[in-house]
Design an enzyme around this catalytic site. Structure first.
Site, mmCIF file in Angstrom:
data_model
loop_
_atom_site.group_PDB
_atom_site.id
_atom_site.type_symbol
_atom_site.label_atom_id
_atom_site.label_comp_id
_atom_site.label_asym_id
_atom_site.label_seq_id
_atom_site.Cartn_x
_atom_site.Cartn_y
_atom_site.Cartn_z
ATOM 1 N N ASN A 11 -40.390 -2.615 -69.027
ATOM 2 C CA ASN A 11 -40.028 -1.289 -68.518
ATOM 3 C C ASN A 11 -38.564 -1.342 -68.089
ATOM 4 O O ASN A 11 -38.245 -1.859 -67.026
ATOM 5 C CB ASN A 11 -40.927 -0.919 -67.334
ATOM 6 C CG ASN A 11 -40.513 0.401 -66.708
ATOM 7 O OD1 ASN A 11 -39.759 1.174 -67.325
ATOM 8 N ND2 ASN A 11 -40.989 0.675 -65.512
ATOM 9 N N TRP A 12 -37.711 -0.788 -68.935
ATOM 10 C CA TRP A 12 -36.269 -0.847 -68.644
ATOM 11 C C TRP A 12 -35.845 0.181 -67.591
ATOM 12 O O TRP A 12 -34.688 0.199 -67.175
ATOM 13 C CB TRP A 12 -35.466 -0.624 -69.935
ATOM 14 C CG TRP A 12 -35.428 -1.818 -70.831
ATOM 15 C CD1 TRP A 12 -35.936 -3.065 -70.568
ATOM 16 C CD2 TRP A 12 -34.828 -1.897 -72.136
ATOM 17 N NE1 TRP A 12 -35.699 -3.899 -71.638
ATOM 18 C CE2 TRP A 12 -35.018 -3.210 -72.609
ATOM 19 C CE3 TRP A 12 -34.162 -0.979 -72.959
ATOM 20 C CZ2 TRP A 12 -34.560 -3.629 -73.860
ATOM 21 C CZ3 TRP A 12 -33.702 -1.390 -74.202
ATOM 22 C CH2 TRP A 12 -33.903 -2.710 -74.648
ATOM 23 N N LYS A 13 -36.750 1.053 -67.181
ATOM 24 C CA LYS A 13 -36.410 2.112 -66.219
ATOM 25 C C LYS A 13 -35.136 2.841 -66.681
ATOM 26 O O LYS A 13 -34.929 2.996 -67.878
ATOM 27 C CB LYS A 13 -36.268 1.526 -64.811
ATOM 28 C CG LYS A 13 -37.430 0.616 -64.431
ATOM 29 C CD LYS A 13 -37.469 0.304 -62.971
ATOM 30 C CE LYS A 13 -38.491 -0.790 -62.723
ATOM 31 N NZ LYS A 13 -39.101 -0.714 -61.430
ATOM 32 N N HIS A 97 -46.404 5.711 -63.768
ATOM 33 C CA HIS A 97 -45.692 4.624 -63.070
ATOM 34 C C HIS A 97 -45.501 5.026 -61.612
ATOM 35 O O HIS A 97 -45.313 6.208 -61.308
ATOM 36 C CB HIS A 97 -44.341 4.364 -63.742
ATOM 37 C CG HIS A 97 -43.670 3.134 -63.214
ATOM 38 N ND1 HIS A 97 -42.918 3.149 -62.055
ATOM 39 C CD2 HIS A 97 -43.673 1.850 -63.658
ATOM 40 C CE1 HIS A 97 -42.482 1.915 -61.821
ATOM 41 N NE2 HIS A 97 -42.922 1.106 -62.778
ATOM 42 N N GLU A 99 -43.068 4.922 -59.715
ATOM 43 C CA GLU A 99 -41.843 5.685 -59.440
ATOM 44 C C GLU A 99 -42.031 7.148 -59.855
ATOM 45 O O GLU A 99 -41.478 8.059 -59.220
ATOM 46 C CB GLU A 99 -40.651 5.027 -60.154
ATOM 47 C CG GLU A 99 -40.256 3.733 -59.438
ATOM 48 C CD GLU A 99 -39.667 2.657 -60.321
ATOM 49 O OE1 GLU A 99 -39.224 2.958 -61.446
ATOM 50 O OE2 GLU A 99 -39.662 1.489 -59.886
ATOM 51 N N GLU A 169 -50.298 -2.309 -60.638
ATOM 52 C CA GLU A 169 -48.982 -2.600 -60.068
ATOM 53 C C GLU A 169 -48.973 -2.235 -58.583
ATOM 54 O O GLU A 169 -48.801 -1.053 -58.235
ATOM 55 C CB GLU A 169 -47.901 -1.775 -60.776
ATOM 56 C CG GLU A 169 -47.800 -2.044 -62.263
ATOM 57 C CD GLU A 169 -46.399 -1.734 -62.774
ATOM 58 O OE1 GLU A 169 -45.773 -2.640 -63.316
ATOM 59 O OE2 GLU A 169 -45.931 -0.591 -62.594
ATOM 60 N N GLY A 175 -40.127 -4.256 -57.935
ATOM 61 C CA GLY A 175 -38.683 -4.287 -57.693
ATOM 62 C C GLY A 175 -38.294 -4.871 -56.352
ATOM 63 O O GLY A 175 -37.150 -4.741 -55.925
ATOM 64 N N SER A 214 -42.643 -7.595 -59.900
ATOM 65 C CA SER A 214 -41.745 -8.753 -59.735
ATOM 66 C C SER A 214 -42.187 -9.974 -60.545
ATOM 67 O O SER A 214 -42.081 -11.111 -60.077
ATOM 68 C CB SER A 214 -41.587 -9.098 -58.245
ATOM 69 O OG SER A 214 -40.980 -8.010 -57.559
ATOM 70 N N GLY A 235 -40.413 -5.116 -65.057
ATOM 71 C CA GLY A 235 -39.248 -4.268 -64.849
ATOM 72 C C GLY A 235 -37.966 -5.084 -64.896
ATOM 73 O O GLY A 235 -37.436 -5.408 -65.959
ATOM 74 N N GLY A 236 -37.475 -5.467 -63.728
ATOM 75 C CA GLY A 236 -36.163 -6.103 -63.616
ATOM 76 C C GLY A 236 -35.932 -7.263 -64.578
ATOM 77 O O GLY A 236 -34.872 -7.347 -65.220
HETATM 78 C C1 PEP Z 1 -42.189 -1.992 -63.107
HETATM 79 O O1 PEP Z 1 -41.201 -1.273 -63.130
HETATM 80 O O2 PEP Z 1 -43.250 -1.611 -63.602
HETATM 81 C C2 PEP Z 1 -42.102 -3.292 -62.460
HETATM 82 C C3 PEP Z 1 -43.172 -4.027 -62.374
HETATM 83 O O3 PEP Z 1 -40.852 -3.648 -61.975
HETATM 84 P P1 PEP Z 1 -40.403 -5.104 -61.439
HETATM 85 O O4 PEP Z 1 -40.877 -6.114 -62.463
HETATM 86 O O5 PEP Z 1 -38.940 -5.041 -61.347
HETATM 87 O O6 PEP Z 1 -41.104 -5.317 -60.139
#
Ligand code: PEP
Length: 256
Positions: A11-13, A97, A99, A169, A175, A214, A235-236
């Site tokens: 997930n590049w957001k 998601h 967010e 999640e 994040g 994370s 994500g990150g």
């Molecule tokens: C996500 O955006 O779904 C996510 C899990 O982000 P991160 O890995 O950065 O926690």
């Protein structure tokens, strides 16, 4: 034992221009070609979907959107519909998601329309569920996950449920650098599967349930070997081709 193929989704957001997406693929795709035992999906921003879709042609890497509207067309400024994603070569779409839920106010009612609309267009929804820190501290994790699943899947025909992907999640782990323990992740994912099983026992065995929050190369092996965890939504750490590759390698089962 059900044979669920692992899935790692990036997930590049709101990161990466088209040029940056192209640079990622130039680095990542030649190395990912050797991973035969894991499905890999990249979820770029809408503006880079075509670039990633075209760039991944001829590879096994899948492309998914980060959001989708429930209607095929209409007066919905700023939205993108399931058929538009299909046309651009998408395999799926993230829906719900945290967010989207917490920053943009997306509700379970919205998701109850988005999930079947996504499936109906032939796309795989990656439905995200999970509790906030306050909800976990109040002992409400299962109540929240159950409410989200029951509401968001209410209009999905039971025989289609096995084809969706669910990402558990915990919001407090997204994040933040804080990761659920293997016990927390394993318990929540087993609970998620049991709720799907109350709707349809066969679907519970077929549905892929990912962990997200994370995930990094350093913790991927430990988390992803937990019974019942079928992969990760990242994500990150998915923004860097080397880090994302290392996470994919952690679950690769090799050629079958
Ligand atoms: C996500 O955006 O779904 C996510 C899990 O982000 P991160 O890995 O950065 O926690």
């Amino acid at each position: 034992m059900p044979d669920r193929r692992p899935l790692i989704a990036a997930n590049w957001k709101m990161h990466k221009t088209r040029a940056e997406a192209g640079e990622f693929l130039d680095d990542f795709l030649p190395k990912a070609g050797g991973l035969a035992g894991v499905d890999i999906a990249i979820c770029p921003p809408f503006t880079a979907l075509a670039t990633v879709s075209e760039g991944c042609e001829g590879s096994e890497v899948l492309v998914a959107a980060q959001n989708v509207h429930a209607e095929d067309s209409g007066a919905f400024t700023g939205e993108v519909s399931p058929p538009m994603l299909v046309e651009i070569g998408a395999w799926g779409a993230i829906v719900g998601h945290s967010e989207r839920r917490h920053v943009f106010g997306e509700t379970d009612d919205d998701l109850a329309r988005k999930v079947p609309a996504t499936l109906g267009a032939g796309l795989v929804p990656i439905l995200c569920v999970g509790e906030t820190e306050a909800e976990r501290d109040a002992g409400r994790t299962e109540e929240v996950v159950r409410r989200q699943l029951e509401a968001d899947l209410a209009s999905v025909p039971p025989d289609a449920l096995g084809g969706i992907v669910i990402a558990y999640e915990p919001v407090w782990a997204i994040g933040t650098g804080r990761t659920a323990t293997v016990e927390q992740a394993g318990e929540a994912i087993a609970f998620t599967r049991s709720v799907v099983g109350e709707i349809d026992a066969g679907a519970a065995q077929a549905v892929r349930i990912l962990y997200g929050g994370s995930v990094k190369p350093a913790n991927a092996s430990e988390l992803l070997m937990v019974e019942g965890i079928d992969g990760a939504l990242v994500g990150g750490a998915s923004l860097d081709p080397g880090e994302f590759l290392a996470i994919c390698e952690a679950v690769d089962r090799g050629p079958t």
